[in-house]
Design an enzyme around this catalytic site. Structure first.
Site, PDB file in Angstrom:
ATOM      1  N   ASP A  58      57.752  73.131  62.954  1.00 27.29           N
ATOM      2  CA  ASP A  58      56.488  73.435  62.163  1.00 27.29           C
ATOM      3  C   ASP A  58      56.443  72.172  60.944  1.00 27.29           C
ATOM      4  O   ASP A  58      56.770  70.849  61.561  1.00 27.29           O
ATOM      5  CB  ASP A  58      56.623  74.643  61.262  1.00 27.29           C
ATOM      6  N   SER A 105      49.473  81.609  63.689  1.00 24.54           N
ATOM      7  CA  SER A 105      50.629  80.939  63.023  1.00 24.54           C
ATOM      8  C   SER A 105      51.448  81.859  62.299  1.00 24.54           C
ATOM      9  O   SER A 105      52.492  81.848  62.092  1.00 24.54           O
ATOM     10  CB  SER A 105      50.380  79.825  62.085  1.00 24.54           C
ATOM     11  N   HIS A 119      52.621  75.136  55.664  1.00 23.48           N
ATOM     12  CA  HIS A 119      52.672  75.893  56.548  1.00 23.48           C
ATOM     13  C   HIS A 119      53.935  76.428  56.915  1.00 23.48           C
ATOM     14  O   HIS A 119      54.332  77.564  57.524  1.00 23.48           O
ATOM     15  CB  HIS A 119      51.922  75.297  57.877  1.00 23.48           C
TER      16      HIS A 119
END
Ligand code: NAG
Ligand code: NAG
Ligand code: NAG
Ligand code: NAG
Ligand code: NAG
Ligand code: NAG
Ligand code: NAG
Ligand code: NAG
Length: 732
Positions: free
Chosen positions: A133, A525, A197
């Site tokens: 990620d 996600s 994220h």
């Protein structure tokens, strides 16, 4: 730039165009299959191969070699050189390096997975979740290592530590990948997450139990990952410009060899590719061969059909659904009417009423770019003097509140025809309305002489329709093999609270300087790491289970979801909503080994040569496989795609393994709509030992309808119910 998901789109594609001097060259990934068994040093093998193909000095061309878990390299090539290479015997595929895009904590409680569930300790604390990620924020409370022992002995990875980045006993490894060597000014050359994220996904999967977590008070409660005792290995592959394929492959090459147990990847490409030209599918295939399940996000390109972006049958593709918590924001108008919009508004109530103006009426007088429209509050289109101290009414939510915020408005109210299933954060008090209430508010603005309004702080509502699949979540079926269902399963991916990076903003607007250790965002996600954790949880009880068995356990025990609130049915949610508690004891599993996938690939027309390369097994041959092996791939789901109005008869062969009571008899139960005739032969399976395998044939007959028909098969022994979706859908 399409901003359908606010923050998530911060990292949308932005392909780097490099200046070239002579013949145009591009970075290509040359995929060569499995590692050779004869132990030839791969770097020289790669150089030799290039030399033979190109016949020139190629020393500078190779940018990176994949050599720990699979075989391949990245090189700068001309189109001609690429063609020559791709025709060579030892080459599986050659494709351009490109970019992918990034696609709490009520969610675990919502699925009945409480903090007190039975856990297989200490096995769980020996599990390593590999998260590919944007990196991680190691100082977050979610990653403190109090109470953790040393990393599991099997761990072979490394920590790229620096002055201000160190691993600990929770984050046992971390490394960044950037083959191009070109960094944006906002990129930090460290595994540190500057985006948020990666911190969010890692903490959703394996974050510690942290109480009193919230986004400025919103969603306050206990934040926790699904397997809080598990370890995290961080592979930073996503940057300001996106997540390049070459870097994703390099991270997988390491992760597989480092000894991770599950790989979590909330990233995907936009267009479907054949399995062995899709780097994520290639890498997940090699992971599967080593017993590692790859859990993927299905993509955020819904609700159109065939939009799913990670669909290889050897990995888990996860759709995003809602939870019962919903963030609602009230707007009160001067006529005292109150309307409830959707947004995460953590700003205090606007105690006073402020003038409400229509964007189209407060145009920036010095702006002369005609394609920008103030009624849509496009960037720079509003006049600072005319909006100061006012609330601006805007069409469409794609403006993310930037124009009213930068022009000095006190708030914004938006009207949009798109679904209101996701609450977003804005840099100023804001509420988003659908067309009905949005139009009523517009009419008030339009017909009142001095329209005024106030915006209240968000409150948490209870969405009694949950769970349903979010509109943004990509739909199936599998775009490459239409008869396979994809996504496989659904998990919470809407308004999820989890840890955040301290340098990352809460919106993509630079001037919005708010920072928070926890943030609420949405996307497939966010669904993916829920499934990753559920798979890890199951694996903690059954360490020897294959990726196929883990996937089967999750799918056959999923909560059935309602077709009433999900018009695309199984093409939106797959087997249903993930249920980790039940997945530990599925009774039966549909196991799949490497050879089963090879047979499937034979049936899909892949040649012996390619299969020998990817397995480095010279005896691999498709000669004993029938063309239609797709029907017999041992998945716990049954799909039939076809031409409307055409009659069909289709048989599927499946083998189930008894993983429950040694001696038990399962009866088949079919639920089918009118127009489908479904039979199971034999209709009863009697097991006498654990690990015993029994086969059955499922036959479906009917006429292809104009729209999807949903049925199901349940194997029930009175204690365990293993449920499989059977779905018939038109594909043209
Ligand atoms: C980490 O250190 C680098 C260089 O010393 C510095 O530029 C950066 O701001 C630091 N980042 C954090 C998050 O402390
Ligand atoms: C929870 O956090 C808030 C700040 O976000 C703080 O004011 C409050 O005292 C904390 N409550 C507890 C019980 O720690
Ligand atoms: C929503 O309502 C249901 C049923 O009354 C309840 O079980 C659940 O806890 C509520 N959820 C929230 C977030 O309050
Ligand atoms: C519009 O903008 C361009 C450049 O931004 C400028 O050259 C031009 O003079 C402007 N026209 C008017 C009418 O202001
Ligand atoms: C109005 O337009 C001018 C010229 O493009 C720009 O400089 C200014 O920032 C804009 N004002 C606002 C509030 O966006
Ligand atoms: C109301 O809407 C009409 C039609 O869109 C427009 O012509 C008019 O200027 C608007 N009035 C106000 C006060 O915004
Ligand atoms: C497989 O066959 C190729 C040529 O067909 C040969 O070069 C290679 O050594 C063989 N590999 C093994 C492991 O037998
Ligand atoms: C085909 O049969 C041979 C010999 O039984 C076996 O070794 C091979 O694995 C089979 N190939 C596939 C793809 O099933």
């Amino acid at each position: 730039m399409k901003t359908t998901l606010g923050l998530l789109c911060y990292l949308l594609i932005c392909i780097t165009v490099e200046a070239t001097n002579q013949i145009p060259q591009q970075e290509y990934i040359v995929y060569l299959g499995d590692l050779p068994k004869n132990g030839v040093p791969l770097s020289s093998l790669h150089t030799n191969l290039l030399q033979v193909a190109l016949g020139s000095n190629v020393l500078d061309s190779i940018i990176h070699s994949y050599k720990r878990s699979f075989n391949g390299f990245v090189a700068k090539l001309t189109k001609e050189e690429m063609t020559r290479l791709s025709e060579m015997d030892d080459v599986v595929s050659v494709f351009p390096n490109g970019n992918t895009e990034l696609h709490t904590t009520r969610s675990w409680d919502f699925m009945g997975f409480s903090q007190q569930v039975n856990r297989a300790l200490p096995v769980e604390s020996d599990l390593i979740i590999g998260v590919l990620d944007t990196g991680i924020w190691p100082e977050s409370d979610s990653f403190k290592d109090d109470g953790f022992g040393p990393p599991p002995a099997k761990w072979k990875g490394t920590c790229q530590s620096s002055a201000n980045f160190t691993c600990n006993k929770k984050i046992i490894g971390a490394k960044y990948y950037k083959n191009s060597g070109i960094f944006d000014k906002l990129d930090v050359q460290s595994p540190r997450d500057t985006n948020g994220h990666g911190t969010h996904t890692a903490s959703t999967a394996a974050g510690n139990i942290v109480s009193n977590a919230s986004l400025y008070g919103a969603g306050r409660g206990i934040a926790r990952g699904g397997v809080p005792s598990a370890r995290i290995a961080v592979y930073k592959v996503c940057w300001e410009g996106g997540c390049p394929y070459a870097d994703i492959l390099a991270a997988f090459d390491d992760a597989i060899a480092d000894g991770v147990d599950i790989i979590s990847l909330s990233v995907g490409g936009r267009f479907p590719r054949n399995y062995f030209e899709d780097p994520i599918a290639i890498a997940a295939f090699h992971a599967m061969r080593k017993g590692i399940l790859t859990s993927n996000s299905a993509g955020n390109n819904g609700p159109s059909l065939l939009s799913v972006s990670n669909y290889s049958p050897w990995s888990l593709s996860v759709a995003a659904s809602t939870i019962d918590r919903k963030f609602l924001t009230k707007v009160q108008l001067g006529n005292n009417k109150v309307y409830e919009g959707v947004s995460i508004n953590t700003f205090s109530d606007l105690t006073d009423f402020y003038p409400l103006v229509y964007g189209g009426n407060v145009k920036n007088r010095t702006l002369n770019i005609s394609y920008l429209d103030p009624s849509y509050c496009d960037p720079g289109t509003l006049d600072a003097e005319l909006v100061k101290g006012k609330i601006v009414f805007c069409e469409l939510i794609s403006n993310i509140g930037e124009a009213p915020f930068l022009a000095g408005a006190v708030g914004t109210v938006m009207r949009d025809s798109r679904s209101t299933d996701v609450a977003r954060s804005y840099p100023l008090p804001a509420a988003h309305f659908g067309l009905t209430d949005g139009t009523t508010i517009f009419e008030y603005v339009n017909t009142t002489s001095n329209p005024i309004a106030r915006i209240l702080k968000s409150n948490e509502g209870n969405d009694t329709f949950a769970p349903y699949v979010a509109s943004f979540s990509s739909r199936g079926p599998n775009p490459i093999t239409n008869h396979l269902l994809s996504p496989d399963i659904s998990a919470p991916g809407v308004d999820i609270l989890a840890a955040w990076s301290q340098t990352a903003g809460l919106t993509s607007i630079e001037e919005d300087t708010r920072r928070s250790p926890y943030h609420i965002i949405s996307g497939t996600s966010m669904a993916c790491p829920h499934a990753t954790a559920a798979a890890a949880y199951v694996k903690s009880f059954h360490p020897s289970w294959t990726p196929g068995a883990l996937k089967s356990a999750l799918m056959t025990t999923a909560f059935p979801m309602s077709v009433d609130s999900n018009p695309e049915g199984e093409l939106a949610y797959g087997a249903g909503h993930i249920n980790p508690l039940k997945a530990v004891d599925p009774g039966l599993v549909y196991d799949i080994g490497e050879l089963d996938y090879i047979e499937f690939l034979c049936g899909e027309g892949y040649a012996d040569k390619l299969l020998r390369l990817i397995t480095s097994d010279n005896s691999s041959s498709c000669s004993n496989v029938t063309k239609e092996a797709v029907w017999d791939l041992n998945l716990p789901s049954f799909g039939i795609g076809g031409v409307p109005f055409k009659p069909f008869t289709q048989s599927f062969t499946r083998t189930v393994t008894n993983v429950g009571n040694p001696s038990s008899t399962y009866k088949s139960k079919i639920t089918a709509p009118q127009g489908l005739k479904i039979q199971v032969e034999p209709s009863e399976l009697s097991f006498s030992s654990q690990g015993q395998k029994l086969s059955f044939v499922l036959k479906v007959e009917g006429v292809m309808a104009r729209s999807r028909l949903s049925a199901s098969l349940v194997w029930d022994n009175g204690v365990n119910q293993a449920r499989s979706p059977i779905v018939v859908y038109p594909t043209s």
